[in-house]
Scaffold this motif. Structure first.
Motif, mmCIF file in Angstrom:
data_model
loop_
_atom_site.group_PDB
_atom_site.id
_atom_site.type_symbol
_atom_site.label_atom_id
_atom_site.label_comp_id
_atom_site.label_asym_id
_atom_site.label_seq_id
_atom_site.Cartn_x
_atom_site.Cartn_y
_atom_site.Cartn_z
ATOM 1 N N CYS A 145 0.809 -1.216 0.000
ATOM 2 C CA CYS A 145 0.000 0.000 0.000
ATOM 3 C C CYS A 145 0.844 1.269 0.000
ATOM 4 O O CYS A 145 0.343 2.338 -0.367
ATOM 5 C CB CYS A 145 -0.940 0.008 1.201
ATOM 6 S SG CYS A 145 -2.194 -1.284 1.091
ATOM 7 N N ARG A 155 -5.719 1.712 -1.755
ATOM 8 C CA ARG A 155 -5.162 0.412 -1.381
ATOM 9 C C ARG A 155 -4.946 -0.512 -2.570
ATOM 10 O O ARG A 155 -4.475 -1.644 -2.405
ATOM 11 C CB ARG A 155 -6.071 -0.287 -0.376
ATOM 12 C CG ARG A 155 -6.136 0.405 0.976
ATOM 13 C CD ARG A 155 -7.072 -0.321 1.905
ATOM 14 N NE ARG A 155 -7.176 0.366 3.187
ATOM 15 C CZ ARG A 155 -8.079 0.072 4.127
ATOM 16 N NH1 ARG A 155 -8.945 -0.907 3.907
ATOM 17 N NH2 ARG A 155 -8.109 0.748 5.254
ATOM 18 N N PRO A 159 -7.374 -5.038 -3.268
ATOM 19 C CA PRO A 159 -6.539 -4.611 -2.138
ATOM 20 C C PRO A 159 -5.635 -5.754 -1.680
ATOM 21 O O PRO A 159 -5.874 -6.918 -2.017
ATOM 22 C CB PRO A 159 -7.564 -4.251 -1.054
ATOM 23 C CG PRO A 159 -8.774 -5.043 -1.405
ATOM 24 C CD PRO A 159 -8.787 -5.128 -2.902
#
Length: 346
Positions: A145, A155, A159
């Motif tokens: 990140c 993110r 993610p």
């Protein structure tokens, strides 16, 4: 702050000579005090071949002590038998500015009656802090990140995988000297359980004080959620973690290394990361610095630092002052404040 004087053979009345390999960056007061009682000799060379030729020419004759730091490797290369044979017979002490001293061939020094010192506990706090930073970042999967945020992707999509809390996890130390013990004391505040393996087990009192439990090497590999490498690099410890060791670890283990890159087989680590046996790694050191294996660079689950474990002004000054104190003691009394373990009985 460097003081350079004409090289040459010293007369009986001349002050002792000290060969300075690497600059003094922060310990200016300690260095200035030293220059009042010794003659500082600095090489003109900028590479190994020229350094060897300069040394063989007699430029460093009469030098009793050599001060060196990590960066002087670019001038001398490894401080091995070839370098030692080129240096004058007057050399009796090597005062290294750093805790790790794998650039120095200690057996070759011992064979020639040259004593080697380092700056062991001066680096404990800073390196342990770095280890904790890498541990938390790798465990929580923060690294990926850091890059997606800067790319404007928050993110990322998808993610990253969820990370893990440290509380209740087992942190196993391979090697448990000053840095490892310092890191363990800090890690306990995050609720980590401490295990360690080292050839010479600590006393029961020391284990109780540190809240650490001794286990054998294979048990540490099998039971640890996080493994931190905190041991010296030598022929015994080179690649102490390789393919066979990774296979003994828990699937998804986290690896932290602030020791020396070559204690881990980097190719085996990349493979273990690609296969998911190792979920993430936090590394400050590499097998072929400054080169880093491309498999580590491209893996966003790796927290990577460019060897910054001691990279603070306070620690760098402390290391320089300690190494210069070794120089002073060597010149004045022929002893060292901190001789390396391999030469304790020398």
């Amino acid at each position: 702050m460097e003081a350079t004087v004409p090289n040459g053979r010293a007369s009986a009345a001349s002050p002792p000579k000290v060969l300075l390999l690497g600059k003094i960056e922060l310990a200016h007061a300690a260095f200035e005090a030293l220059t009042k009682s010794v003659t500082i000799v600095t090489p003109k060379s900028t590479n190994r071949d020229d350094f060897l030729a300069e040394s063989r020419s007699g430029a460093f004759d009469g030098c009793k002590v050599a001060y060196r730091n990590f960066d002087s490797f670019s001038i001398t290369g490894p401080f091995d038998a070839t370098v030692l044979d080129a240096l004058p017979n007057s050399l009796r002490f090597i005062c290294h500015c750093g805790a790790g001293y794998d650039q120095i061939d200690v057996p070759a020094c011992t064979e020639r009656g040259i004593r080697v010192s380092n700056t062991p506990s001066a680096v404990d706090d800073a390196t342990a802090d770095t280890g904790i930073f890498l541990l938390l970042g790798a465990l929580r999967n923060f690294n990926s990140c850091l890059f997606t945020l800067r790319r404007g992707e928050w993110r990322g999509s998808p993610p990253p995988e969820l990370g893990h809390d440290p509380r209740g996890k087992i942190l196993g130390f391979v090697g448990f000297g000053g840095i490892g013990q310092n890191m363990a004391a800090k890690a306990r505040h995050f609720g980590l359980q401490i295990r360690y393996f080292k050839p010479n087990r600590l006393s029961v009192a020391e284990e109780e004080r540190l809240g650490a439990t001794y286990v054998d090497f294979d048990t540490l590999l099998a039971e640890s959620d996080i493994i931190s490498l905190n041991l010296r690099l030598n022929e015994t410890t080179r690649h102490i973690i390789s393919e066979a060791e990774f296979r003994k670890m828990k699937k998804g283990v986290v690896i932290i290394n602030t020791a020396r890159g070559a204690v881990i087989d980097e190719v085996a680590l990349v493979n273990a990361l690609d296969q998911g046996q190792v979920s993430s790694a936090g590394l400050d050191v590499y097998e072929d610095e400054p080169s880093v294996h491309p498999g580590l660079i491209k893996n966003d689950r790796c927290m990577l630092l460019p060897h910054m474990g001691t990279y603070t002004s306070e620690t760098e000054r402390k290391m320089e002052e300690w190494a210069l104190d070794n120089v002073v003691k060597a010149v004045k009394s022929g002893v060292l404040r901190s001789i390396v373990p391999e030469q304790q009985n020398m």
